[in-house]
Design an enzyme around this catalytic site. Sequence first.
Site, mmCIF file in Angstrom:
data_model
loop_
_atom_site.group_PDB
_atom_site.id
_atom_site.type_symbol
_atom_site.label_atom_id
_atom_site.label_comp_id
_atom_site.label_asym_id
_atom_site.label_seq_id
_atom_site.Cartn_x
_atom_site.Cartn_y
_atom_site.Cartn_z
ATOM 1 N N HIS A 200 0.830 -1.221 0.000
ATOM 2 C CA HIS A 200 0.000 0.000 0.000
ATOM 3 C C HIS A 200 0.860 1.264 0.000
ATOM 4 C CE1 HIS A 200 -3.370 -2.665 0.944
ATOM 5 N NE2 HIS A 200 -2.591 -3.188 1.875
ATOM 6 N N SER B 178 15.745 15.349 -19.767
ATOM 7 C CA SER B 178 14.679 16.345 -19.858
ATOM 8 C C SER B 178 15.112 17.453 -20.796
ATOM 9 C CB SER B 178 14.369 16.926 -18.472
ATOM 10 O OG SER B 178 13.534 18.055 -18.581
#
Length: 466
Positions: free
Chosen positions: A161, A287
């Site tokens: 989780h 990037s």
Amino acid sequence: MISRSVFDNISPLDHRYSLRKEEFESYGQYLSEKAKVRYQAAVEVALVKALAKGDVCSQEVADEVEKATGKLNVEEVYNEEKKTRHNIRALVNCIQKRVSEEAKPYVHFTTTSFDIVDTANAVRYKEATEGLILPILKDLLKILMEIALREKDTVQVGRTHGQHAVPITFGFAVAEYVSRLGNRIQAIKLAGNNLRGKIAGAVGAYNASHLFFDDPEKFEDDVLKELNLEAATHSTQIVEPEYMTDFVHSLVSCFSVLASFSDDMRHLQRSEIGEVGEYFAKDQVGSSTMPHKRNPINYENVKSMWKEFMPRMVTQYQDQLSEHQRDLTNSASSRFIPEIIVGLLSSANRLIRVCSKLVVDHKNIEKNFDMNKEMIVAEPLYILLASYGHPDAHEAVRRLTLEAQENNSTLRELIKDKDELKPYWDRLTKKQIELLTRPEKYTGIAAEKTEKVVEYWSKVLNVDLD
């Protein structure tokens, strides 16, 4: 043949994801339009060979047809289709143009178009499974096995989780994908080998072949044996679609395993986690505006490709429906199955390249583990307390964890100070105390299980780890 640059093509599978010449050529051997026509011609040859064995025509006729098909080219067939508006009739016409008057009647004798189409697809996907798909997936599996064994003792915090759980090892985490991929390889092999053909005529009832054979099913078997295929247990004008549905499902579910692995590796590369990294080439750019970034582009690409091809399984399920003995609603959609295969293999090859240079940052793995290692002992502590008779061990430890977080102390420090819990601490064995004081030891049998998983799949799939 018209020469055309790959960059003139429309599909990104051609101009973007198959730029490596060796991959493009290996895919094309089974999955190109040229290959499709070649396999369809091979079915026509198998048909005439079986006719010769049944004394319907001479062996010389069969030899003549086989020789003629060797001279076909796909452009010729497509030009003929412009006139016939029918792909198999175009193929038959091109073969007949190259044979004698004696041989012409036996080309496509007693068959319908989808005797040829479905049987050819079964042969080429079956051969693609053995010659192309399985070898690439096994190469990837071998690399994952090597990573798992190499990192079987690398302690890593488990995550459920999105939260830190009890410890595992990084090798154990990779072994999950060794097992899942191994199972999918088995499924692909089984489904690929179970693809079926048919030589049963226009509605599948052997109407035409029964004119010449008392046992037309034996004739069908004779044709298919030439192609190393079995007949479907029942056919209409088309082969029962579930054989192909099972095959495509095995491919798509395998793709899902690759996407799941890639998603895990992508998240482990997050800046705040940084436990693994992709190899970055000297001139590679992460990037267009942030020069410092090293994006997990390969793992993201695999997930993105999966998003494109996974929904196509719905189309394959829709192709199970065909009105009565046949309609044409699967004619166009079934032509895109090769793209699913190429998408899967393109992603598998990408993972082979990136995983062979996978960088594991052991310092970050240790740092992340240390963040909550004192809380990790909550599970073994509560279980040990319960084993020694504490009536509400889970609640007692839950309260301790809250107190430890508030006071910035450790569970093992607090338990010694609690009058109600100290008697239980005093009864712990040396091994049990070590697990509580050295949380990195609380990995169960993660390392041993990793070894077992790798050993099992290396034997089952005959993967040589040297």
